[in-house]
Design an enzyme around this catalytic site. Structure first.
Site, PDB file in Angstrom:
ATOM      1  N   VAL A  99      -7.130 -25.482  34.920  1.00 53.45           N
ATOM      2  CA  VAL A  99      -7.753 -25.650  33.483  1.00 53.45           C
ATOM      3  C   VAL A  99      -7.456 -26.821  33.270  1.00 53.45           C
ATOM      4  O   VAL A  99      -6.499 -27.679  33.274  1.00 53.45           O
ATOM      5  CB  VAL A  99      -7.031 -24.684  32.506  1.00 53.45           C
ATOM      6  CG1 VAL A  99      -7.756 -24.828  31.172  1.00 53.45           C
ATOM      7  CG2 VAL A  99      -7.103 -23.243  32.903  1.00 53.45           C
ATOM      8  N   GLY A 107      -8.012 -19.294  26.539  1.00 51.55           N
ATOM      9  CA  GLY A 107      -8.110 -18.001  27.148  1.00 51.55           C
ATOM     10  C   GLY A 107      -8.822 -18.186  28.304  1.00 51.55           C
ATOM     11  O   GLY A 107      -9.292 -17.240  29.028  1.00 51.55           O
ATOM     12  N   LEU A 109      -7.952 -18.942  31.778  1.00 42.76           N
ATOM     13  CA  LEU A 109      -7.758 -18.493  32.716  1.00 42.76           C
ATOM     14  C   LEU A 109      -7.256 -16.946  32.462  1.00 42.76           C
ATOM     15  O   LEU A 109      -7.340 -16.207  33.588  1.00 42.76           O
ATOM     16  CB  LEU A 109      -5.992 -19.016  32.873  1.00 42.76           C
ATOM     17  CG  LEU A 109      -5.013 -18.273  33.946  1.00 42.76           C
ATOM     18  CD1 LEU A 109      -5.667 -18.312  35.191  1.00 42.76           C
ATOM     19  CD2 LEU A 109      -3.703 -19.131  34.013  1.00 42.76           C
ATOM     20  N   TYR A 138       2.676 -17.076  35.016  1.00 43.58           N
ATOM     21  CA  TYR A 138       2.258 -15.789  35.482  1.00 43.58           C
ATOM     22  C   TYR A 138       2.819 -14.557  35.280  1.00 43.58           C
ATOM     23  O   TYR A 138       2.206 -13.305  35.605  1.00 43.58           O
ATOM     24  CB  TYR A 138       1.944 -16.153  37.351  1.00 43.58           C
ATOM     25  CG  TYR A 138       1.022 -17.124  37.334  1.00 43.58           C
ATOM     26  CD1 TYR A 138      -0.200 -16.874  37.376  1.00 43.58           C
ATOM     27  CD2 TYR A 138       1.544 -18.366  37.867  1.00 43.58           C
ATOM     28  CE1 TYR A 138      -1.182 -18.042  37.580  1.00 43.58           C
ATOM     29  CE2 TYR A 138       0.647 -19.574  37.969  1.00 43.58           C
ATOM     30  CZ  TYR A 138      -0.800 -19.182  37.797  1.00 43.58           C
ATOM     31  OH  TYR A 138      -1.641 -20.227  38.275  1.00 43.58           O
ATOM     32  N   PHE A 428      -0.190 -20.983  49.780  1.00 40.44           N
ATOM     33  CA  PHE A 428      -1.622 -21.007  49.892  1.00 40.44           C
ATOM     34  C   PHE A 428      -2.277 -21.183  48.600  1.00 40.44           C
ATOM     35  O   PHE A 428      -1.639 -21.331  47.553  1.00 40.44           O
ATOM     36  CB  PHE A 428      -2.023 -19.438  50.536  1.00 40.44           C
ATOM     37  CG  PHE A 428      -1.350 -18.463  49.770  1.00 40.44           C
ATOM     38  CD1 PHE A 428      -1.969 -17.880  48.477  1.00 40.44           C
ATOM     39  CD2 PHE A 428      -0.215 -17.929  50.184  1.00 40.44           C
ATOM     40  CE1 PHE A 428      -1.325 -16.814  47.594  1.00 40.44           C
ATOM     41  CE2 PHE A 428       0.245 -16.812  49.502  1.00 40.44           C
ATOM     42  CZ  PHE A 428      -0.237 -16.346  48.251  1.00 40.44           C
TER      43      PHE A 428
END
Length: 428
Positions: A99, A107, A109, A138, A428
């Site tokens: 972001v 908001g 994400l 997360y 990854f």
């Protein structure tokens, strides 16, 4: 102001911002936004766009746009994660999340994650996975750190290894190969190893190209590494290592090279032992950096003096978010036989509920239940426990799991914990 129903308290996108998946015409702007979020030189070259675009699944690549300009990025791809016991579990792998600093705390994400989870459930994915650049982000989306890594630096002057070593003593051999050969030999070795080690994730053709210097993004810094394979006495290739070394000399004109392992994968313990012994026996090398290894890797204990291997990094690696509790828990095996009722809390409204797990070393069954809970936990804690790498009793002590039935945490640990630590070697 309206609110995101999947993530209570998260506002919907402000007026003028649009979330959508990409078209080919968006690619350069999306890559620019990705570079901006990761504080890299922002403008991608046409060559970079041309190399990256064919590897994007545009239907799984989304962005948020402000007046037509991309200000947030998000991408996913299909993945398999090896569960405890060796079963491959389908996952949506989340990557390229950014972001722009100009649009934080709006908001963006949350909305992209909500859309991804909804689509993942429709696809039938059991898990979501990611590698977290920043730890605090997360957990609020239901991810928990499920596999950790350790990196050692070995001082070969202290290791007390036999300087006369010239090859495996088991009839096998070490062969140097080029990148093209590794692209042919490596995938079979990796798949054999992945079938036996929980936490490892699937690799696609593009992964092998990047590891061997093929079809690189023009701006990537690339220094060709060495590749070596271990071939058993039977003739089968059972392991490989990719490594590079820097240059260094002391004041007495003696070499002090540091060898860094980029990738070492072995399908058998014999191959693993031989490959570590090989990289520790290369002339001019004084230090060996192990790369990302499981915390219980064999390397330190292979040395006559394990103190020669000093931990230089220990950190979280693979984060897991359970999307389907029943299929996730039924996919893995367990350390003993027993039953457990779990009350899973999920603010995202995806995996919450009360589940009865009937488990055994051979497998398990899981179903929703109205029985009283033995343990109450957030879906993020379930993700942290899923690969057998976390302790339920420790989470109870931390206040992150509630034990309702006496002894339930100890029973859960006996069920969930695995004999070896989970290992994911891939970013990854």
């Amino acid at each position: 102001m309206t609110f995101d129903p999947a993530l209570p308290g998260a506002p919907s996108l402000p007026a003028g911002l649009v979330q959508r998946t990409l078209t080919e015409e968006d690619a350069a702007d999306w890559i620019r936004a990705l570079h901006t979020g990761f504080v890299r030189p922002p403008t991608p070259s046409p060559e970079e766009v041309a190399v990256r675009l064919p590897h994007f699944d545009l239907a799984r690549t989304r962005g948020v746009f402000d007046a037509g300009r991309c200000v947030a990025t998000f991408r996913s791809f299909a993945q398999e994660v090896t569960a405890v016991g060796g079963a491959p579990v389908t996952a949506t792998a989340v990557t390229n999340v950014s972001v722009s600093a100009t649009h934080r705390r709006r908001g963006l994400l949350s909305r992209m994650m909500e859309a991804e989870f909804a689509e993942a459930r429709e696809r039938g994915d059991v898990l979501a996975t990611l590698i977290a650049a920043e730890y605090p982000i997360y957990g609020r989306f239901g991810f928990g750190p499920a596999a950790w890594y350790t990196q050692w630096k070995v001082d070969l002057r202290r290791a007390a290894l036999d300087p006369r070593w010239s090859g495996p003593e088991d009839g096998g051999r070490i062969d140097l190969v080029d990148g093209e050969a590794l692209r042919k030999l490596g995938p079979e070795v990796y798949e054999a190893a992945r079938a036996a080690r929980h936490g490892m994730v699937s690799r696609c053709t593009r992964d092998w190209e990047r590891r061997t210097g093929w079809n690189l993004v023009p701006d990537d810094t690339w220094r060709e590494p060495f590749h070596a394979t271990y071939r058993a006495a039977s003739g089968a290739v059972e392991g490989y290592v990719t490594y590079a070394a820097d240059e260094g000399w002391d004041d007495g004109n003696q070499p002090l090279l540091t060898l860094t392992v980029r990738d070492l994968v072995a399908a058998t313990p014999a191959a693993e032992r031989a490959l570590w012994r090989y990289v520790c026996a290369i002339d001019w090398v004084t230090f060996v950096k192990s790369g990302h290894r499981a915390p219980d890797d064999l390397l330190p204990m292979l040395l006559p003096d394990p103190r020669a291997a000093r931990v230089v990094t220990h950190s979280d690696m693979l984060w897991v978010r359970v999307l389907d509790v029943i299929r996730a828990l039924e996919a893995r095996t367990y350390g003993t036989a027993g039953s457990l009722v779990l009350d899973v809390r999920d603010a995202g409204g995806i995996a919450g509920g009360r589940y009865r797990l009937d488990a055994a070393p051979e497998g398990a069954s899981c179903a929703r239940t109205a029985q009283a809970a033995d343990l109450t936990l957030d879906v993020a804690e379930l993700g942290a426990l899923y690969l057998g790498d976390e302790s339920v009793e420790r989470l109870v002590a931390l206040g992150r799991v509630e034990e309702s039935a006496p002894g339930a945490a100890a029973r859960a640990d006996a069920l969930f914990r695995a004999a070896r630590r989970a290992w994911c070697p891939d970013i990854f």
